[in-house]
Design a protein around this motif. Structure first.
Motif, short mmCIF file in Angstrom:
data_model
loop_
_atom_site.label_atom_id
_atom_site.label_comp_id
_atom_site.label_asym_id
_atom_site.label_seq_id
_atom_site.Cartn_x
_atom_site.Cartn_y
_atom_site.Cartn_z
N HIS A 67 -0.02 3.76 -2.78
CA HIS A 67 -0.52 4.94 -2.26
C HIS A 67 0.14 5.86 -1.17
CE1 HIS A 67 -4.37 3.14 -3.57
NE2 HIS A 67 -4.14 1.93 -2.80
N GLY A 68 1.31 5.89 -1.46
CA GLY A 68 2.39 6.57 -0.64
C GLY A 68 2.02 7.86 -0.09
N PRO A 69 1.49 8.81 -0.85
CA PRO A 69 1.17 10.16 -0.22
C PRO A 69 -0.07 10.24 0.63
CG PRO A 69 1.62 10.33 -2.56
CD PRO A 69 1.44 8.77 -2.35
N ARG A 70 -1.10 9.10 0.40
CA ARG A 70 -2.29 9.04 0.95
C ARG A 70 -2.15 9.09 2.49
NH1 ARG A 70 -6.99 7.86 -2.16
NH2 ARG A 70 -8.01 7.37 -0.19
N THR A 71 -3.40 9.70 3.09
CA THR A 71 -3.17 9.50 4.68
C THR A 71 -3.60 8.13 4.99
OG1 THR A 71 -3.85 11.79 4.65
CG2 THR A 71 -4.04 10.39 6.92
N ALA A 72 -2.89 7.56 5.81
CA ALA A 72 -3.09 6.24 6.51
C ALA A 72 -3.69 6.19 7.80
CB ALA A 72 -1.71 5.40 6.35
N LEU A 73 -3.00 7.21 8.52
CA LEU A 73 -3.14 7.09 10.00
C LEU A 73 -3.52 8.42 10.52
CD1 LEU A 73 -3.33 4.66 12.11
CD2 LEU A 73 -0.84 5.31 12.82
N VAL A 74 -4.42 8.64 11.44
CA VAL A 74 -4.79 10.04 11.95
C VAL A 74 -4.97 9.81 13.51
CG1 VAL A 74 -6.39 11.74 12.23
CG2 VAL A 74 -5.99 11.02 9.95
N HIS A 75 -4.62 10.72 14.42
CA HIS A 75 -4.68 10.57 15.68
C HIS A 75 -4.72 11.87 16.20
CE1 HIS A 75 -3.16 10.49 20.28
NE2 HIS A 75 -4.16 9.60 20.02
N GLY A 76 -5.66 12.78 16.68
CA GLY A 76 -5.62 14.20 16.87
C GLY A 76 -5.01 14.70 15.77
N ALA A 77 -4.14 15.46 15.83
CA ALA A 77 -3.80 16.46 14.72
C ALA A 77 -2.46 15.75 14.24
CB ALA A 77 -3.01 17.63 15.35
N ALA A 78 -2.08 14.70 14.59
CA ALA A 78 -1.02 13.85 13.95
C ALA A 78 -1.66 13.07 12.83
CB ALA A 78 -0.44 12.97 14.84
N LEU A 112 -0.28 10.42 9.46
CA LEU A 112 0.84 9.64 8.79
C LEU A 112 0.38 9.39 7.45
CD1 LEU A 112 2.69 7.59 11.58
CD2 LEU A 112 3.69 9.66 10.56
N THR A 113 1.23 9.56 6.37
CA THR A 113 0.73 8.81 4.90
C THR A 113 1.40 7.56 4.94
OG1 THR A 113 2.96 9.55 4.00
CG2 THR A 113 1.20 11.05 3.85
N TYR A 114 0.92 6.76 3.90
CA TYR A 114 1.24 5.53 3.83
C TYR A 114 2.86 5.26 3.82
CZ TYR A 114 -3.24 3.04 3.70
OH TYR A 114 -4.67 2.33 4.04
N GLY A 115 3.39 6.14 2.82
CA GLY A 115 4.72 6.27 2.99
C GLY A 115 5.65 6.51 4.28
N GLN A 116 5.10 7.57 5.04
CA GLN A 116 5.59 7.95 6.41
C GLN A 116 5.35 6.78 7.06
OE1 GLN A 116 3.25 11.53 6.84
NE2 GLN A 116 5.06 12.75 6.34
N ARG A 121 0.88 -1.31 0.09
CA ARG A 121 0.08 0.00 0.06
C ARG A 121 0.79 1.40 0.00
NH1 ARG A 121 -2.38 -3.07 -1.63
NH2 ARG A 121 -3.98 -4.24 -1.26
N ALA A 122 1.99 1.16 0.74
CA ALA A 122 2.92 2.32 0.49
C ALA A 122 3.35 2.55 -0.72
CB ALA A 122 4.23 1.98 1.69
N LEU A 123 3.66 1.47 -1.63
CA LEU A 123 4.04 1.72 -2.84
C LEU A 123 3.12 2.31 -3.88
CD1 LEU A 123 6.24 -1.44 -3.33
CD2 LEU A 123 7.14 0.64 -3.12
#
Length: 449
Positions: free
Chosen positions: A41-52, A54-58, A37-39
């Motif tokens: 959808h790298g720039p897509r948002t994978a994970l959200v917690h409050g204001a934090a 992370l994209t799939y790549g990150q 999925r990182a390969l």
């Protein structure tokens, strides 16, 4: 098929062949799923917690570096590591990093305290513990130190401080008993060559829901958990545009793979972590992140219902709410559906399977009053009387099951397995149920004793 982790019961070869031939088991590990999925959808948002965010790549890069860090700190393939974290990004990063390093994570509910944690460490001979230093007034580091003093195989404790928390403990140190303590953010190293792993190996050990006394652990392989999450995602038509709110503990079977976090990652969607499932925090997260799917237990659903009648939250983005745990009365389910303005799905099943689910396209009556049908076409279900004889349709019996995501035994529990499984591999779920003329299952109670 690769040898199973010691203390686990493998599926018979004929069933392995059957599930592979059916396309249920595809030979990919859970960390491969994230890497793909990182390969894609790298720039897509994978994970959200409050204001934090992370994209799939990150996320994949953090997992890669932490996996290398765990190896550098001496965690070896096959070794067990207790993961005792709330719904924070570190839970997801740690889980996938341990999977990628070949270790076997044991996600424990945040509510576990010294007695339960010590029992899990002893049973698994865990070499590591990952948790907050302190959280909600509970001193995780001191508890881990006490457990390490009792069980000498626990020699690595990794901790971090969530926002708003403080700990009296400093950086890396070693106590007189020889247990090493590391800040979690120090578990970081340049990635090395990828570890070759078998998808038939045990990926993680999940505590059985609602267990009293010594925890029972359920071994889940990469193949079987990936199949469960993927099949559940397909069942609810999950896509990359969906936003899944993890309001239940992230390590719980429904939030992890029903479709949950793994199923959402499988389609490239976004996971929002909610530390507090209470209505004020969770409903605010739904409104803020435009969540489309979530899972709750009846008590949480009732608290949401009470708040929705008294406060204004924009929950119009929700299209599906899963109701897990105990069956929800039809009148309550109807009120909840009206308040949320979306479809409901009733789900019954534990960490060891099977999952019974209503279908989103089912008519209202079975969704509000029943528990639907098994997730997989290869789930084999029997309803039996006290003598083990199959009962007629419409009659109540104990639900027995075997299938491609229902393991054949608990971890290191041969005496319990002799009672919990039939000679031909059916799990005695303990649920009493009956089958309707339409083929749906109605769970009516629990077997006594």
């Amino acid at each position: 098929m690769a040898p199973m982790l010691e203390g686990c019961t493998p599926w018979p070869e004929e069933f392995v062949d059957r599930y592979c031939a059916a396309g249920h088991w595809r030979g990919s590990t859970l960390d491969d799923l994230l890497r793909r999925r990182a390969l894609e959808h790298g720039p897509r948002t994978a994970l959200v917690h409050g204001a934090a965010r992370l994209t799939y790549g990150q996320l994949d890069r953090r997992v890669d570096r932490m996996a290398a860090g765990f190896r550098l700190r001496g965690v070896r393939p096959g070794q067990r590591v207790v993961v005792h974290l709330p719904n924070v990004p570190e839970f997801v990063v740690v889980l996938f990093a341990l999977l990628r390093s070949g270790a076997v994570p044991v996600p424990c509910p945040s509510a576990y305290r010294a007695e339960e944690l010590s029992a899990v460490v002893r049973l698994t001979q865990a070499v590591g513990y990952v948790g907050p230093g302190t959280y909600g007034g509970f001193d995780h580091t001191a508890t881990a130190a006490d457990i390490a003093a009792r069980w000498p195989f626990l020699r690595r404790v990794f901790t971090f401080e969530p926002p708003g928390e403080s700990s009296p403990y400093g950086g890396a140190r070693t106590d007189p008993a020889g247990c090493h303590y590391f800040p979690l953010d120090s578990v970081d190293a340049p990635p090395g060559p990828a570890l070759r792993q078998s998808a038939g190996q045990v990926a993680l050990l999940l505590p059985r829901d609602g267990t009293s006394g010594a925890p029972r652990l359920v071994p889940r392989t990469h193949d079987d958990l990936a199949y469960q999450a993927r099949a559940a995602a397909e069942l609810v038509s999950l896509t990359a545009d969906d936003v899944y709110l993890a309001a239940l503990p992230a390590g719980a079977h429904l939030a992890l793979g029903g479709p949950g976090i793994v199923g959402t990652f499988a389609v490239g969607g976004t996971v929002v972590l909610a530390e507090d499932p209470g209505p004020a925090a969770a409903l605010a997260a739904v409104a803020r992140e435009r969540a489309t799917v979530t899972s709750v237990v009846p008590d949480v659903a009732l608290s949401w219902l009470d708040t929705l009648s008294a406060a204004r939250f924009d929950v119009s983005s929700l299209r599906l709410v899963q109701l897990g745990g105990a069956p929800v009365p039809g009148t309550t389910a109807e009120r909840l559906r009206a308040a949320l303005g979306c479809r409901l799905q009733q789900v019954v099943g534990g960490a060891e399977g099977p999952l019974l689910l209503t279908r989103p396209a089912d008519p209202d009556e079975p969704v509000l009053t029943g528990q639907g049908r098994p997730l997989s076409p290869d789930d084999e279900i029997r309803l039996v009387d006290g003598a083990g004889r199959d009962v007629a349709d419409g009659e109540t019996g104990e639900l027995l099951a075997r299938g491609p995501y229902t393991p054949r035994g608990y971890y290191r529990a041969p005496e319990h397995d002799a009672r919990a499984f039939t000679a031909d591999g059916y799990l005695r779920t303990g649920h009493l149920a009956r089958r309707t003329p339409a083929g749906d299952l109605l769970v009516t109670g629990r077997v006594e004793g």
